[in-house]
Enzyme design. Structure first.
Site, PDB file in Angstrom:
ATOM      1  N   HIS A 309      45.127  43.843  38.654  1.00 54.15           N
ATOM      2  CA  HIS A 309      44.569  42.496  38.585  1.00 54.15           C
ATOM      3  C   HIS A 309      45.001  41.856  37.287  1.00 54.15           C
ATOM      4  O   HIS A 309      45.104  42.542  36.273  1.00 54.15           O
ATOM      5  CB  HIS A 309      43.029  42.543  38.664  1.00 54.15           C
ATOM      6  CG  HIS A 309      42.430  41.225  38.985  1.00 54.15           C
ATOM      7  ND1 HIS A 309      42.139  40.291  38.021  1.00 54.15           N
ATOM      8  CD2 HIS A 309      42.110  40.673  40.184  1.00 54.15           C
ATOM      9  CE1 HIS A 309      41.643  39.222  38.611  1.00 54.15           C
ATOM     10  NE2 HIS A 309      41.620  39.416  39.919  1.00 54.15           N
ATOM     11  N   ASP A 367      40.242  43.780  47.218  1.00 55.19           N
ATOM     12  CA  ASP A 367      40.916  43.871  48.516  1.00 55.19           C
ATOM     13  C   ASP A 367      41.145  45.299  48.971  1.00 55.19           C
ATOM     14  O   ASP A 367      41.498  45.529  50.121  1.00 55.19           O
ATOM     15  CB  ASP A 367      42.268  43.147  48.443  1.00 55.19           C
ATOM     16  CG  ASP A 367      42.064  41.651  48.340  1.00 55.19           C
ATOM     17  OD1 ASP A 367      41.179  41.151  49.033  1.00 55.19           O
ATOM     18  OD2 ASP A 367      42.774  41.004  47.560  1.00 55.19           O
TER      19      ASP A 367
HETATM   20  N1  CMC Z   1      51.328  48.616  42.060  1.00 52.47           N
HETATM   21  C1  CMC Z   1      52.244  49.101  41.189  1.00 52.47           C
HETATM   22  N2  CMC Z   1      52.467  48.593  39.955  1.00 52.47           N
HETATM   23  C2  CMC Z   1      51.718  47.555  39.587  1.00 52.47           C
HETATM   24  C3  CMC Z   1      50.751  46.993  40.441  1.00 52.47           C
HETATM   25  C4  CMC Z   1      50.566  47.566  41.709  1.00 52.47           C
HETATM   26  N3  CMC Z   1      49.666  47.071  42.559  1.00 52.47           N
HETATM   27  N4  CMC Z   1      50.162  45.950  39.822  1.00 52.47           N
HETATM   28  C5  CMC Z   1      50.744  45.850  38.606  1.00 52.47           C
HETATM   29  N5  CMC Z   1      51.698  46.832  38.466  1.00 52.47           N
HETATM   30  C6  CMC Z   1      52.500  47.112  37.266  1.00 52.47           C
HETATM   31  C7  CMC Z   1      53.566  46.035  37.073  1.00 52.47           C
HETATM   32  O1  CMC Z   1      54.761  46.394  37.745  1.00 52.47           O
HETATM   33  C8  CMC Z   1      53.724  46.050  35.578  1.00 52.47           C
HETATM   34  O2  CMC Z   1      54.455  47.188  35.225  1.00 52.47           O
HETATM   35  P1  CMC Z   1      55.462  47.154  33.943  1.00 52.47           P
HETATM   36  O3  CMC Z   1      54.581  46.877  32.755  1.00 52.47           O
HETATM   37  O4  CMC Z   1      56.100  48.495  33.922  1.00 52.47           O
HETATM   38  O5  CMC Z   1      56.441  46.052  34.214  1.00 52.47           O
HETATM   39  C9  CMC Z   1      52.293  46.293  35.070  1.00 52.47           C
HETATM   40  O6  CMC Z   1      51.644  46.996  36.139  1.00 52.47           O
HETATM   41  C10 CMC Z   1      51.535  45.016  34.749  1.00 52.47           C
HETATM   42  O7  CMC Z   1      51.432  44.245  35.918  1.00 52.47           O
HETATM   43  P2  CMC Z   1      51.795  42.707  36.048  1.00 52.47           P
HETATM   44  O8  CMC Z   1      52.719  42.506  37.198  1.00 52.47           O
HETATM   45  O9  CMC Z   1      52.210  42.147  34.722  1.00 52.47           O
HETATM   46  O10 CMC Z   1      50.379  42.120  36.413  1.00 52.47           O
HETATM   47  P3  CMC Z   1      50.046  40.665  36.894  1.00 52.47           P
HETATM   48  O11 CMC Z   1      48.830  40.265  36.192  1.00 52.47           O
HETATM   49  O12 CMC Z   1      51.229  39.762  36.750  1.00 52.47           O
HETATM   50  O13 CMC Z   1      49.775  40.854  38.463  1.00 52.47           O
HETATM   51  C11 CMC Z   1      48.675  41.362  40.487  1.00 52.47           C
HETATM   52  C12 CMC Z   1      48.521  41.068  38.985  1.00 52.47           C
HETATM   53  C13 CMC Z   1      47.285  41.377  41.123  1.00 52.47           C
HETATM   54  C14 CMC Z   1      49.496  40.259  41.148  1.00 52.47           C
HETATM   55  C15 CMC Z   1      49.371  42.723  40.661  1.00 52.47           C
HETATM   56  O14 CMC Z   1      48.586  43.745  40.074  1.00 52.47           O
HETATM   57  C16 CMC Z   1      49.646  43.054  42.130  1.00 52.47           C
HETATM   58  O15 CMC Z   1      50.648  42.599  42.672  1.00 52.47           O
HETATM   59  N6  CMC Z   1      48.741  43.839  42.804  1.00 52.47           N
HETATM   60  C17 CMC Z   1      48.889  44.135  44.201  1.00 52.47           C
HETATM   61  C18 CMC Z   1      48.416  42.960  45.039  1.00 52.47           C
HETATM   62  C19 CMC Z   1      46.909  42.836  45.056  1.00 52.47           C
HETATM   63  O16 CMC Z   1      46.198  43.797  45.287  1.00 52.47           O
HETATM   64  N7  CMC Z   1      46.425  41.584  44.866  1.00 52.47           N
HETATM   65  C20 CMC Z   1      45.001  41.274  44.944  1.00 52.47           C
HETATM   66  C21 CMC Z   1      44.454  40.793  43.632  1.00 52.47           C
HETATM   67  S1  CMC Z   1      42.643  40.804  43.639  1.00 52.47           S
HETATM   68  C22 CMC Z   1      42.194  39.659  44.854  1.00 52.47           C
HETATM   69  C23 CMC Z   1      42.429  38.268  44.433  1.00 52.47           C
HETATM   70  O17 CMC Z   1      41.790  37.825  43.458  1.00 52.47           O
HETATM   71  O18 CMC Z   1      43.233  37.593  45.093  1.00 52.47           O
END
Ligand code: CMC
Length: 432
Positions: A309, A367
């Site tokens: 998140h 989720d």
């Molecule tokens: N699986 C694997 N790696 C992950 C995941 C994941 N679900 N989420 C984040 N990471 C990694 C990401 O690749 C990054 O790694 P590195 O530092 O090596 O590059 C690190 O963790 C930090 O993540 P980020 O991409 O900078 O985080 P963000 O804040 O940009 O993205 C997110 C947040 C929710 C989009 C992401 O965690 C994600 O895609 N999760 C899966 C989709 C999901 O479950 N979404 C629902 C969110 S909660 C409901 C809502 O409010 O809509």
């Protein structure tokens, strides 16, 4: 919002400095007010994804991502999930205080009075393919409400804003259920105003004219809790979309349709559907370790859906409640073995001990478990994000109202770092 101190920014290599006010809210970190930064120093700030930027002042929802805290108008989500119901939470989000009995009864009656949609709305459905994703239908039909309530809607009139909010909270479930019925080829079911918000929604989803449908109290309670948990979540992608669209003075029904579009993505509300798809594709618990390895491989582009998140760097408090609700619902429905739940728990166990997830503070989000409950309730996967949209509508309208009522509100208009070509002269096509 108060100002206690300031931050001085100095430009290296020049003698230019500027003092920016440091603002404090009720809770949360201090915020540097950079509104005069460009004017004083001639520089912008760069923050892709707005991870460090407060886009507005809001009194509605507070999240402490490190502690895993979520408050609606100051009330912890755990207390609301346990003791309140969705309509009361709607009132709280919209008006800022818990209602007394009279206020609650009036609000309930007010929302209920608007549950039907114009008969002509039915015609829109015929334009969609039967296999259209219900979120695509939601974007179209909720947006189409703007065509029914536009000429007479003055967003600068507080009463008209309130009626628009009532209409949206009341009609979005009706449209959601119609989208579902259309895919099934079953007749649309009219709202029943003698039922609770959650029970009416379930009735519109599941009833058919040929026989009586009694809403199970277990499912009603579970649906109500799902709605409460998803009702608002401060300035997430879809809410920010609604605010951005609304900042132009656009019709609120069109703004909510924009929010629905933003919610649909798998990184946001579409994740609940993606979790079930992921669990289905993995198939059996023995295959989880191999899947986790794939997730950790940066070249695979595979994410563990339902994990991570932007704000929570600890357990999403909604996920904790969802997990408990999931066990309760399966127990009450007499479902003893649910392979998907077993898989989810095994996946959670592995991920929470794996350094990749631990070091990045990736925890289950709301989720991760909601899809399993919805599946147990007999809701098809394609409707999961639609249910999120039904719940979030009150958050969107509350945030939209707050924005319109905020005297410091301006049109949302971010800037950029331009890295394209510098100025150059046009060259005639024959000479290129
Ligand atoms: N699986 C694997 N790696 C992950 C995941 C994941 N679900 N989420 C984040 N990471 C990694 C990401 O690749 C990054 O790694 P590195 O530092 O090596 O590059 C690190 O963790 C930090 O993540 P980020 O991409 O900078 O985080 P963000 O804040 O940009 O993205 C997110 C947040 C929710 C989009 C992401 O965690 C994600 O895609 N999760 C899966 C989709 C999901 O479950 N979404 C629902 C969110 S909660 C409901 C809502 O409010 O809509």
């Amino acid at each position: 919002m108060s100002q206690a101190s300031s931050i001085t920014i100095s430009l290296d290599g020049s003698n230019k400095t500027a003092a920016m006010p440091l603002l404090s809210g009720t809770l949360g970190p201090q915020v540097a007010d950079i509104r005069k930064l460009y004017g004083q120093l001639g520089i912008f700030t760069y923050d892709p994804g707005y991870g460090e930027t407060a886009s507005c002042e809001s009194k509605i929802t507070y999240i402490d991502g490190d502690e895993g805290v979520l408050l609606y108008r100051g009330y912890p989500i755990e207390q609301l999930a346990e003791n309140s119901d969705f309509i009361e939470v709607c009132y709280l989000l919209m008006y800022g205080e818990l209602p007394n009995q009279d206020q609650l009864a009036k609000f309930r009656a007010g929302v209920t009075r608007h549950t039907m949609v114009h008969e002509q709305i039915r015609n829109f459905f015929n334009g969609f393919r039967r296999d259209a994703h219900p979120m695509a239908i939601m974007c179209g039909v909720v947006g189409a409400l703007a065509a029914f309530y536009h000429d007479n809607l003055d967003i600068n009139d507080a009463h008209q804003r309130e009626i628009a909010a009532y209409r949206l909270i009341a009609k979005v479930p009706t449209i959601a259920a119609m989208a579902y019925k259309y895919a099934l080829g079953q007749p649309f079911v009219y709202p029943r105003n003698d039922l609770s918000y959650a029970a009416n929604f379930l009735h519109m989803l599941n009833a058919v004219p040929a026989e009586e449908y009694k809403v199970s109290p277990v499912l009603e309670r579970a649906m109500d809790r799902i709605l409460v948990l998803h009702a608002d979540h401060e300035q997430n992608a879809s809410t920010s979309t609604v605010r951005l669209a609304g900042s132009t003075g656009a019709n609120p029904f069109a703004c909510i349709a924009a929010g629905i579009a933003a919610l649909w993505g798998p990184a946001h509300g579409g994740a609940n559907e993606a979790v079930l798809k992921m669990l289905g594709e993995i198939g059996t618990p023995e295959k989880i370790p191999a899947f986790i390895e794939q997730v950790k491989d940066k070249n695979s582009n595979v994410k563990l859906m339902g994990f991570g998140h932007r704000v929570y760097k600890n357990f999403d408090p909604r996920a904790k409640i969802m997990k408990e609700t999931c066990h309760e619902v399966l127990g009450e429905l007499g479902i003893k073995d649910e392979p998907l739940l077993d898989m989810a728990m095994e996946m959670e166990r592995i991920a929470l001990t794996d350094d990749y997830f631990v070091s990045r503070k990736l925890y289950p989000n709301v989720d991760f478990y909601s899809g399993i409950i919805l599946k147990a309730m007999g809701i098809p996967t394609s409707m999961f994000t639609v249910i999120f949209a039904v719940a979030r509508t009150v958050g969107w309208v509350s945030q939209w109202k707050e924005m319109i009522e905020d005297p410091s509100q301006r049109i949302g208009r971010p800037r950029q770092i331009y890295t394209g070509a510098a100025v150059r002269d046009y060259v005639d096509v024959a000479r290129r």
